[in-house]
Design a protein around this motif. Sequence first.
Motif, PDB file in Angstrom:
ATOM      1  N   ILE A 140       0.883  -1.178   0.000  1.00 35.34           N
ATOM      2  CA  ILE A 140       0.000   0.000   0.000  1.00 35.34           C
ATOM      3  C   ILE A 140       0.911   1.215   0.000  1.00 35.34           C
ATOM      4  O   ILE A 140       1.619   1.485   0.979  1.00 35.34           O
ATOM      5  CB  ILE A 140      -0.955  -0.028   1.210  1.00 35.34           C
ATOM      6  N   THR A 141       0.892   1.900  -1.112  1.00 31.37           N
ATOM      7  CA  THR A 141       1.890   2.955  -1.313  1.00 31.37           C
ATOM      8  C   THR A 141       1.525   4.234  -0.573  1.00 31.37           C
ATOM      9  O   THR A 141       0.355   4.489  -0.290  1.00 31.37           O
ATOM     10  CB  THR A 141       2.024   3.271  -2.805  1.00 31.37           C
ATOM     11  N   SER A 142       2.559   5.026  -0.315  1.00 26.70           N
ATOM     12  CA  SER A 142       2.308   6.345   0.274  1.00 26.70           C
ATOM     13  C   SER A 142       1.706   7.245  -0.805  1.00 26.70           C
ATOM     14  O   SER A 142       1.902   6.980  -1.998  1.00 26.70           O
ATOM     15  CB  SER A 142       3.621   6.939   0.794  1.00 26.70           C
ATOM     16  N   PRO A 143       0.975   8.295  -0.404  1.00 27.88           N
ATOM     17  CA  PRO A 143       0.271   9.100  -1.414  1.00 27.88           C
ATOM     18  C   PRO A 143       1.209   9.748  -2.431  1.00 27.88           C
ATOM     19  O   PRO A 143       0.805   9.998  -3.555  1.00 27.88           O
ATOM     20  CB  PRO A 143      -0.445  10.158  -0.583  1.00 27.88           C
ATOM     21  N   VAL A 144       2.420  10.064  -2.034  1.00 25.05           N
ATOM     22  CA  VAL A 144       3.387  10.594  -3.009  1.00 25.05           C
ATOM     23  C   VAL A 144       4.619   9.688  -3.017  1.00 25.05           C
ATOM     24  O   VAL A 144       4.911   9.009  -2.031  1.00 25.05           O
ATOM     25  CB  VAL A 144       3.831  12.042  -2.685  1.00 25.05           C
ATOM     26  N   TYR A 145       5.315   9.720  -4.138  1.00 20.82           N
ATOM     27  CA  TYR A 145       6.491   8.859  -4.292  1.00 20.82           C
ATOM     28  C   TYR A 145       7.524   9.192  -3.222  1.00 20.82           C
ATOM     29  O   TYR A 145       7.926  10.339  -3.061  1.00 20.82           O
ATOM     30  CB  TYR A 145       7.067   9.078  -5.694  1.00 20.82           C
ATOM     31  N   LYS A 146       7.923   8.196  -2.505  1.00 21.96           N
ATOM     32  CA  LYS A 146       8.840   8.393  -1.387  1.00 21.96           C
ATOM     33  C   LYS A 146       9.753   7.172  -1.317  1.00 21.96           C
ATOM     34  O   LYS A 146       9.262   6.057  -1.129  1.00 21.96           O
ATOM     35  CB  LYS A 146       7.992   8.493  -0.113  1.00 21.96           C
ATOM     36  N   LYS A 147      11.048   7.418  -1.505  1.00 22.86           N
ATOM     37  CA  LYS A 147      11.968   6.283  -1.450  1.00 22.86           C
ATOM     38  C   LYS A 147      12.084   5.802  -0.011  1.00 22.86           C
ATOM     39  O   LYS A 147      12.188   6.626   0.894  1.00 22.86           O
ATOM     40  CB  LYS A 147      13.348   6.709  -1.945  1.00 22.86           C
ATOM     41  N   TYR A 226       5.982   7.412  16.406  1.00 21.00           N
ATOM     42  CA  TYR A 226       6.922   8.468  16.030  1.00 21.00           C
ATOM     43  C   TYR A 226       8.339   7.898  15.904  1.00 21.00           C
ATOM     44  O   TYR A 226       9.167   8.435  15.182  1.00 21.00           O
ATOM     45  CB  TYR A 226       6.890   9.612  17.055  1.00 21.00           C
ATOM     46  N   ASP A 227       8.585   6.796  16.610  1.00 20.55           N
ATOM     47  CA  ASP A 227       9.922   6.181  16.551  1.00 20.55           C
ATOM     48  C   ASP A 227      10.200   5.470  15.231  1.00 20.55           C
ATOM     49  O   ASP A 227      11.341   5.131  14.928  1.00 20.55           O
ATOM     50  CB  ASP A 227      10.069   5.151  17.689  1.00 20.55           C
ATOM     51  N   VAL A 228       9.148   5.215  14.460  1.00 17.94           N
ATOM     52  CA  VAL A 228       9.345   4.516  13.180  1.00 17.94           C
ATOM     53  C   VAL A 228       9.935   5.503  12.175  1.00 17.94           C
ATOM     54  O   VAL A 228       9.374   6.587  11.979  1.00 17.94           O
ATOM     55  CB  VAL A 228       7.998   3.970  12.646  1.00 17.94           C
ATOM     56  N   PRO A 229      11.075   5.188  11.552  1.00 15.43           N
ATOM     57  CA  PRO A 229      11.682   6.118  10.595  1.00 15.43           C
ATOM     58  C   PRO A 229      10.693   6.496   9.491  1.00 15.43           C
ATOM     59  O   PRO A 229       9.951   5.639   9.004  1.00 15.43           O
ATOM     60  CB  PRO A 229      12.858   5.330  10.023  1.00 15.43           C
ATOM     61  N   HIS A 230      10.692   7.760   9.117  1.00 20.02           N
ATOM     62  CA  HIS A 230       9.726   8.229   8.119  1.00 20.02           C
ATOM     63  C   HIS A 230      10.010   7.628   6.747  1.00 20.02           C
ATOM     64  O   HIS A 230       9.148   7.558   5.881  1.00 20.02           O
ATOM     65  CB  HIS A 230       9.756   9.758   8.032  1.00 20.02           C
ATOM     66  N   ILE A 260       0.644   6.632  10.186  1.00 16.82           N
ATOM     67  CA  ILE A 260       1.895   6.923   9.481  1.00 16.82           C
ATOM     68  C   ILE A 260       1.698   6.951   7.968  1.00 16.82           C
ATOM     69  O   ILE A 260       0.799   6.294   7.451  1.00 16.82           O
ATOM     70  CB  ILE A 260       3.013   5.917   9.851  1.00 16.82           C
ATOM     71  N   SER A 261       2.551   7.741   7.309  1.00 14.91           N
ATOM     72  CA  SER A 261       2.371   7.914   5.864  1.00 14.91           C
ATOM     73  C   SER A 261       3.374   7.078   5.065  1.00 14.91           C
ATOM     74  O   SER A 261       3.524   7.270   3.869  1.00 14.91           O
ATOM     75  CB  SER A 261       2.537   9.392   5.508  1.00 14.91           C
ATOM     76  N   ASN A 262       4.052   6.162   5.748  1.00 14.44           N
ATOM     77  CA  ASN A 262       5.063   5.338   5.057  1.00 14.44           C
ATOM     78  C   ASN A 262       4.411   4.390   4.049  1.00 14.44           C
ATOM     79  O   ASN A 262       3.205   4.167   4.082  1.00 14.44           O
ATOM     80  CB  ASN A 262       5.814   4.467   6.080  1.00 14.44           C
ATOM     81  N   ASN A 263       5.257   3.810   3.212  1.00 13.61           N
ATOM     82  CA  ASN A 263       4.779   2.706   2.373  1.00 13.61           C
ATOM     83  C   ASN A 263       4.556   1.495   3.277  1.00 13.61           C
ATOM     84  O   ASN A 263       5.388   1.217   4.149  1.00 13.61           O
ATOM     85  CB  ASN A 263       5.833   2.359   1.332  1.00 13.61           C
ATOM     86  N   LEU A 264       3.450   0.828   3.054  1.00 17.17           N
ATOM     87  CA  LEU A 264       3.130  -0.329   3.904  1.00 17.17           C
ATOM     88  C   LEU A 264       3.141  -1.603   3.058  1.00 17.17           C
ATOM     89  O   LEU A 264       2.626  -1.613   1.933  1.00 17.17           O
ATOM     90  CB  LEU A 264       1.733  -0.188   4.505  1.00 17.17           C
ATOM     91  N   LEU A 265       3.716  -2.626   3.604  1.00 14.96           N
ATOM     92  CA  LEU A 265       3.640  -3.937   2.950  1.00 14.96           C
ATOM     93  C   LEU A 265       2.848  -4.831   3.895  1.00 14.96           C
ATOM     94  O   LEU A 265       3.324  -5.166   4.988  1.00 14.96           O
ATOM     95  CB  LEU A 265       5.047  -4.491   2.704  1.00 14.96           C
ATOM     96  N   ILE A 266       1.630  -5.146   3.478  1.00 20.03           N
ATOM     97  CA  ILE A 266       0.722  -5.826   4.403  1.00 20.03           C
ATOM     98  C   ILE A 266       0.610  -7.307   4.056  1.00 20.03           C
ATOM     99  O   ILE A 266       0.390  -7.692   2.902  1.00 20.03           O
ATOM    100  CB  ILE A 266      -0.664  -5.159   4.390  1.00 20.03           C
TER     101      ILE A 266
END
Lengths: 275, 576
Positions: A140-147, A226-230, A260-266
């Motif tokens: 599940i991708t973040s709304p904008v491209y984010k490496k 908040y501890d999870v790297p962005h 969180i707005s990160n990319n998620l792999l579910i």
Amino acid sequence: MNHQLLHIFRNSPLGRETLLQSIYFSKQVKVTPVVYIPKFTKFLMYFENDVVQIDLDDSYLMSQDTALEHATELLEQAGVEPRFFDPKHYTASTLPDIHTNFDYMSCPRSISDLSSKIGLGYIGPRVRRIVKSAQFPVLITSPVYKKWESIAVFFGGSVNAFNALKLGFRICRISGMLLDVFTLVENKSQESYEKLITDEDLEKEMSRYVNKWHFLKNRTLGENLYDVPHNALVVLGAYGHHLLKTFVFGSKMEKIQSTISNNLLIVGPNYTAVI
Amino acid sequence: MRIFQSWRYPANWTIFRLDDRLLLILVAIIVGSCSGLASVVLNRLLMVMFNWFHDLRHYWWIFVLPAIGAALSSLFLEKVVKEGAGHGVPEVIYSVSRYGGLLRFRSSFSRLISSALTIGSGGSAGPEAPVVISGAAIGSNIAKYFSLNDRQRITLVGCGAAGAISSIFNAPIAGMVFAIEVIIGEWKSVNIVPIAIASVAGTEISRILQGNQIPFSHRLFNISHMDILACVGLAVLTAAASILLTRLLRFMDKISKKLPAPLWIRAAIGGCAVGLIGLFLPEVLGKGYHEVQTMIEGAFSQGLAIVGLVTIAKIVATALTLGWGGSGGIFAPCLVIGCLAGLTYHHCLALLWPSVSWVNEGCFALLGMAGLISGMLQAPLTGIFLIVEITGGYEVILPLIIVSAISTTLCHYIEPAAYYMKELVEYGHLLRPGTDARVLSDLNVSELIEKDCIAVTQNMLLRDFISIVKKSHRNYFPVEDEETGHFMGIIHLDDIRQYLFNPVMYDTVFLGQIMNTRVEVVDPDDDLADVIRKMDANRLFSMPVVINNRFIGLISKGNLLDQYRRELMVQTSQSV
């Protein structure tokens, strides 16, 4: 590179972000992105014990004449050989079947509703059905491209969490990125989580792949997250608990994805991970 | 908490550890009852709509009513439930053929509503096919809830179809035969028993809620040898009518698709045309059961020309309704057209041989129904049992068998695929259990790939290659580019035998010089049937599987035969 990621292409600025994200994921995980450019607003996915009809919103059919060109351009710019999926079977003349023998699938947070709902806190019902039925993990991708430059696995001890952890090991092994494990300490002690790892005989992998195991002990989930790297790819299991617990306490996956707005792999209940 | 947990996972219930066949019978009762209930609901909906619109029939503008109904039906299917139009039986057969009977939950109610709108407003279609897909979807989703396997799910899909047909016609045997002959296509006791039980359950629900009535009762027919002989001609006529209807339906579908308009507008155009025909010949409107009853009773008083005209008009109206996007089935129109064809034939006989004492015209109407149903579905048993049950006329069994058999044979000769299966056959989607196509469709290239091949490079000397051959137990060696790893070609030991036994060549020949570069390759997404066709055409026993210019493995006929046998044994075994 014979593993494949299915991407449903949306020929719009938002779709471009999603495809870029899929391409980045594919390159890191060394899988081939297979792009499906929809010609109809709906398609069927036949899983082992469920059939899911995906009703795409109209933006997926926008400017069909340029869709192939745009997708090819993005793939070629990234140095990936374009590979497109052409449905061979149709349940009805306007209802193609998309086979489900993929290794990953990429979805925005919602693929069947208006793009206004792609914000955090909303995962469309079709995406949920796919996660529940699929034998592959769903990106599940973040709304904008984010490496993403590291991997964060949420581990809570359920069967799906173990699958998520093994998938994290696998991505870590292939991509060579740092892997952090996050455990939300609730009623159990830290030792009990470590014992779960020992019982599953994963100590060796933990020491080989894991950079740091974080035990989050703050009161609210928001503070903990908040501890999870962005810039981390967050890997987590979903629907691992029974209905009543989810109904009363809510799903961890839902809470995390809405925060969180990160990319998620579910990882859903039907996925079996191999390290 | 424990109770809720067990409710959530019905597959863990103790009952599931009992005998599988017993379990299937228990679930079949549930499926049969639910699909029977769905049929009753549609029947009631149609009755309500008939009563609403009955008083409006004398107004001139009433011809727009079928148009409104068809448009609403189409909009409902396209925009609300987002399903394709059509009556749905091919979708059920397709799902049984290819996906173990998986059907969407929405199909369990969508066609009930859409067909109620089409038929209730006067469209020339029947409620049977919509209840079949509803029943089948109910069966499929109950199987999903109980986490049953593919074979059990297919049986329950058949149970749903059987329960629905049994309920709507009050005809348990016809329901059972239809499900096995048309939907599942496999006569096995593991299917027959649960389907029979579901038929009984569906019929009982109908009898409890609607009463135990024979839909088209009639007086006793006194059939002579001459009448039986005359049945041959009737069979030819009904076969002709079946072929005309089949072709007209497809023709209408084709021309409607050429119209650059949304489906609901096309459906409205079709509905409007039916409405216009209905202004002059009201017999063509709706499902037409009242007309069927009148004809079987011998009370349809029109002359030969009018009966013939109504027959043609009903065929055209049905093609306009269904071909232009309306929702409904062809069972009911077939019954009406069959009756009309029978009546036309009787009038012709009476005209040509007035001195012969022919049986009552109602008998020919009844036989005509069997001829049409058998011809359209190419399912003679369904035709025979349906007509016997819905008319209670066992005394006509002999001519019934003759008409059904001849009509089916003639239709099969001219149109090799039945109406429901025509598109499925055209696209290679009709995969009956135990057939070559079905076995192959259940296998795929990926699961047949053999990966124990040793790759070599084009710059390797023959001497080095020979040392590799000693270690390998394969005859094929993929050649890859040293730098890129791209697949360059293949070496088959049979092709290079002359070099292998000539030591002079060992240090002078590179593999790049002797490899075969004109190799047919396979993609893992290729259909296995196509792969076998390629192998046969080129007389190959193995082919390399290549993705993105990279060699993945080999696919061989030997391995394919092993898997084929295993799959065939699974598909033809009697276990559930």
